[in-house]
Write a protein that holds these residues in place. Structure first.
Motif, mmCIF file in Angstrom:
data_model
loop_
_atom_site.group_PDB
_atom_site.id
_atom_site.type_symbol
_atom_site.label_atom_id
_atom_site.label_comp_id
_atom_site.label_asym_id
_atom_site.label_seq_id
_atom_site.Cartn_x
_atom_site.Cartn_y
_atom_site.Cartn_z
ATOM 1 N N CYS A 30 0.860 -1.185 0.000
ATOM 2 C CA CYS A 30 0.000 0.000 0.000
ATOM 3 C C CYS A 30 0.895 1.232 0.000
ATOM 4 C CB CYS A 30 -0.919 0.010 1.219
ATOM 5 S SG CYS A 30 -1.868 1.550 1.385
ATOM 6 N N VAL A 31 0.728 2.064 -1.006
ATOM 7 C CA VAL A 31 1.492 3.304 -1.120
ATOM 8 C C VAL A 31 0.572 4.460 -0.743
ATOM 9 C CG1 VAL A 31 2.799 4.826 -2.642
ATOM 10 C CG2 VAL A 31 2.924 2.339 -2.960
ATOM 11 N N ILE A 32 0.996 5.295 0.185
ATOM 12 C CA ILE A 32 0.205 6.460 0.603
ATOM 13 C C ILE A 32 0.826 7.703 -0.018
ATOM 14 C CG2 ILE A 32 -0.601 7.820 2.554
ATOM 15 C CD1 ILE A 32 -0.472 5.289 4.237
ATOM 16 N N ARG A 47 5.562 -3.696 -11.978
ATOM 17 C CA ARG A 47 6.348 -4.348 -13.037
ATOM 18 C C ARG A 47 7.060 -5.585 -12.526
ATOM 19 N NH1 ARG A 47 9.208 1.045 -15.675
ATOM 20 N NH2 ARG A 47 7.536 1.573 -17.150
ATOM 21 N N LEU A 48 7.396 -5.583 -11.224
ATOM 22 C CA LEU A 48 8.093 -6.732 -10.654
ATOM 23 C C LEU A 48 7.134 -7.796 -10.135
ATOM 24 C CD1 LEU A 48 10.963 -4.889 -8.745
ATOM 25 C CD2 LEU A 48 11.034 -5.955 -10.992
ATOM 26 N N GLY A 49 5.828 -7.616 -10.332
ATOM 27 C CA GLY A 49 4.869 -8.668 -10.041
ATOM 28 C C GLY A 49 4.068 -8.528 -8.768
ATOM 29 N N ALA A 50 4.227 -7.443 -8.016
ATOM 30 C CA ALA A 50 3.483 -7.269 -6.765
ATOM 31 C C ALA A 50 2.125 -6.629 -7.045
ATOM 32 C CB ALA A 50 4.281 -6.400 -5.803
ATOM 33 N N SER A 51 1.162 -6.898 -6.145
ATOM 34 C CA SER A 51 -0.114 -6.186 -6.200
ATOM 35 C C SER A 51 0.022 -4.914 -5.372
ATOM 36 C CB SER A 51 -1.241 -7.069 -5.664
ATOM 37 O OG SER A 51 -1.019 -7.417 -4.314
ATOM 38 N N VAL A 52 -0.360 -3.773 -5.976
ATOM 39 C CA VAL A 52 -0.115 -2.470 -5.367
ATOM 40 C C VAL A 52 -1.394 -1.652 -5.371
ATOM 41 C CG1 VAL A 52 1.255 -0.351 -5.462
ATOM 42 C CG2 VAL A 52 2.263 -2.520 -6.222
ATOM 43 N N ALA A 53 -1.674 -1.010 -4.223
ATOM 44 C CA ALA A 53 -2.771 -0.048 -4.125
ATOM 45 C C ALA A 53 -2.194 1.275 -3.673
ATOM 46 C CB ALA A 53 -3.834 -0.528 -3.145
ATOM 47 N N VAL A 54 -2.538 2.358 -4.377
ATOM 48 C CA VAL A 54 -2.080 3.704 -4.043
ATOM 49 C C VAL A 54 -3.268 4.498 -3.505
ATOM 50 C CG1 VAL A 54 -0.993 5.812 -4.896
ATOM 51 C CG2 VAL A 54 -0.352 3.601 -5.877
ATOM 52 N N LEU A 55 -3.101 5.100 -2.333
ATOM 53 C CA LEU A 55 -4.146 5.921 -1.733
ATOM 54 C C LEU A 55 -3.706 7.381 -1.765
ATOM 55 C CD1 LEU A 55 -5.011 3.755 1.423
ATOM 56 C CD2 LEU A 55 -5.951 3.597 -0.896
ATOM 57 N N ALA A 223 -13.557 2.601 3.617
ATOM 58 C CA ALA A 223 -13.095 1.229 3.387
ATOM 59 C C ALA A 223 -11.851 0.963 4.225
ATOM 60 C CB ALA A 223 -12.804 1.005 1.903
ATOM 61 N N ARG A 224 -11.479 -0.318 4.253
ATOM 62 C CA ARG A 224 -10.255 -0.743 4.931
ATOM 63 C C ARG A 224 -9.372 -1.480 3.940
ATOM 64 N NH1 ARG A 224 -10.958 -0.861 10.649
ATOM 65 N NH2 ARG A 224 -13.102 -0.306 11.240
ATOM 66 N N LEU A 225 -8.081 -1.374 4.184
ATOM 67 C CA LEU A 225 -7.132 -2.035 3.293
ATOM 68 C C LEU A 225 -6.085 -2.747 4.136
ATOM 69 C CD1 LEU A 225 -5.725 -0.558 0.022
ATOM 70 C CD2 LEU A 225 -4.154 -1.656 1.619
ATOM 71 N N ARG A 226 -5.696 -3.935 3.704
ATOM 72 C CA ARG A 226 -4.632 -4.673 4.386
ATOM 73 C C ARG A 226 -3.489 -4.890 3.410
ATOM 74 N NH1 ARG A 226 -6.477 -9.953 7.373
ATOM 75 N NH2 ARG A 226 -6.982 -10.537 5.225
ATOM 76 N N ALA A 227 -2.256 -4.774 3.943
ATOM 77 C CA ALA A 227 -1.078 -4.927 3.092
ATOM 78 C C ALA A 227 0.099 -5.418 3.923
ATOM 79 C CB ALA A 227 -0.724 -3.608 2.418
ATOM 80 N N THR A 228 1.008 -6.121 3.269
ATOM 81 C CA THR A 228 2.220 -6.594 3.955
ATOM 82 C C THR A 228 3.207 -5.452 4.158
ATOM 83 O OG1 THR A 228 1.912 -8.747 2.879
ATOM 84 C CG2 THR A 228 4.060 -8.318 3.878
ATOM 85 N N HIS A 229 3.212 -4.514 3.238
ATOM 86 C CA HIS A 229 4.132 -3.378 3.313
ATOM 87 C C HIS A 229 3.354 -2.087 3.093
ATOM 88 C CE1 HIS A 229 7.849 -5.834 3.181
ATOM 89 N NE2 HIS A 229 7.127 -6.637 2.424
ATOM 90 N N ILE A 230 3.727 -1.058 3.837
ATOM 91 C CA ILE A 230 3.188 0.289 3.654
ATOM 92 C C ILE A 230 4.341 1.206 3.299
ATOM 93 C CG2 ILE A 230 2.027 2.247 4.737
ATOM 94 C CD1 ILE A 230 0.662 0.301 6.616
#
Length: 485
Positions: A30-32, A47-55, A223-230
């Protein structure tokens, strides 16, 4: 996983409805913040294959990232000699190499194929407000030989041939530096990230963050978001969830204006085709749209309407280039950059799974690209080069007191630069007058025949006659011993 580069259409590069996060979501990262740094993380990680959400609490590139002149060159806000003093020569050289890689990342993406209308042009010229030729030589040698950076030193005559002003002296030319349309770049970066698989949600502010545990939790209004990395890429706008972090940055608003069309005459006065910036960090400008001048100069530590600074931009242009006259400033814009106490960006891991990329100051194009690449590869590949930034710790910027002090320091710096420039120009005029006076004196001596004369070629000068003796003096004996008669 191999990296791929995909092009975007003009419609994708900013002309689409904004999407808000209105449903719960899981992602690897998750990128803030959807500025230059956050979007680079999203693009590289996707590009490296991760799923990314930008808020993004507002819209893509709404502040400094979308309101800058688009100059891309190596280096940091901290001068190179101070960087070497702080961390040593070898680490400084490695950081400089990373900054060059950041610039190349921008160049690889900012093509007409990837971002139509981006308009890259080559060449950046850094000019000196004072006569600093001696210092220039050692700097050029260090950049060329020690830091493998192609630069050229320009003498005063060459600088003034292309910039018709007596305000500038020597210059450092970076032929491989370049500039792009900054607004198109940030939206094009977002479009590339979307094409690579990242999901970008605008008008989605972050209410709270729980960074404990393996899966971090981020709460938004709907909403809520869960991620391994912020990844915290919100600069000074992180707000309540991480106010202590945002308070390590001094907000500095930089304002710019674009003139009305000036006609072909502007190219006779500003003939340099790339970006120009002065060594004191006061003015930054280039010609855009054929015959308009884009000029960045005023700055404050308090937010203000950019329109208020149209007059300041106009006066500054008239001061530097009086031949342009009283130009009309038809458009103004500005944004806040976050400046750290030590002058270097904040890049690294705060705790396991919680990363920060911010504090890029004025030189954000290459450093934000470098940071975004580095953090994405740190998360997915275990790249630990971010530890090179460990000596530049988080330091409180002083709050309101720090902003007042920052404003006063800025005013003092501009006044000192103006005084030093005036003194340098006075000394230059004095030297010119001395040379003209000497030339007139030499000409007058030649005309009067009183100047030093040279004997004709091939004629030996006659020996001087012997000195006369006083009356009653005895002549010396001759060489043959005979008495004088």
């Amino acid at each position: 996983m191999s990296e791929t580069f995909t092009s975007v259409s003009e419609e994708e590069a900013g002309c689409r409805d904004r999407e808000r996060l209105s449903f719960d979501l899981d992602a690897d990262i998750c990128v803030i913040g959807a500025g230059l740094a956050g979007l680079t993380v999203a693009l590289e990680a996707s590009r490296l294959g991760a799923s990314v959400a930008v808020l993004e609490g507002r819209q893509i590139g709404w502040d400094a990232s979308g309101n800058q002149l688009g100059t891309v060159m190596p280096g940091f806000a901290l001068p190179l000699n101070e960087l070497i003093e702080r961390i040593g020569f070898e680490d400084a050289r490695e950081l400089w190499t990373l900054s060059k890689e950041g610039a190349e990342f921008v160049r690889a993406n900012a093509t007409e194929e990837n971002m139509p209308g981006i308009g890259p042009t080559d060449g950046v010229l850094e000019v000196s407000n004072v006569d600093a030729g001696d210092r220039l030589i050692s700097r050029l040698q260090m950049l060329n030989e020690d830091f493998d950076t192609e630069v050229e030193g320009w003498q005063v005559d060459r600088v003034r041939e292309l910039l018709k002003t007596d305000r500038y002296f020597h210059g450092v030319y970076y032929p491989k530096a370049f500039q792009v349309d900054g607004r198109r770049y940030v939206h094009g970066l977002a479009a590339l990230a979307r094409r690579a698989g990242a999901r970008i949600f605008e008008d989605t502010p972050v209410v709270s963050i729980d960074h404990s545990g393996i899966r971090k939790r981020i709460v938004t209004p709907s909403a809520r978001l869960r991620a391994t990395h912020i990844v915290l890429a919100g600069n000074i706008h992180l707000g309540a969830p991480l106010r202590r972090l945002s308070e390590t940055l001094l907000p500095v608003w930089r304002y710019a204006g674009i003139t009305a069309p000036l006609g072909e005459g502007v190219h006779e006065i500003v003939a340099f085709k790339g970006s120009v910036m002065d060594s004191d960090g006061i003015d930054h400008f280039r010609v855009v749209d054929g015959d308009r001048l884009m000029w960045e100069s005023p700055e404050t530590t308090w937010a203000a309407r950019p329109q208020r600074f149209a007059g300041a931009v106009r006066r500054r242009i008239r001061t530097i280039f009086p031949a342009l006259g009283n130009v009309e400033v038809s458009e103004t814009f500005g944004g806040a950059t976050g400046q750290t106490v030590h002058g270097m960006p904040q890049i690294g891991q705060l705790r396991k799974g919680l990363w920060v990329v911010s504090g890029f100051g004025r030189q954000g194009m290459n450093t934000s690209a470098m940071a975004g690449q580095m953090i994405a590869r740190s998360i997915l590949w275990g790249d630990d080069r971010w530890k090179l930034f460990s000596p530049f710790e988080l330091v409180w910027a002083g709050g309101a007191t720090g902003r007042v002090a920052g404003q006063l320091v800025g005013i003092w710096g501009r006044a000192s630069s103006a005084a030093a420039g005036s003194l340098a120009r006075y000394r230059e005029r004095a030297r010119v007058k001395d040379r003209e006076r000497e030339a007139r004196l030499a000409e007058a001596n030649r005309a009067a025949g009183t100047g030093p004369r040279r004997p004709p070629s091939g004629v030996r000068p006659r020996p001087a006659p012997p000195p006369k003796q006083a009356a009653g003096a005895v002549e010396p004996a001759s060489h043959d011993g005979a008495a004088s008669q």
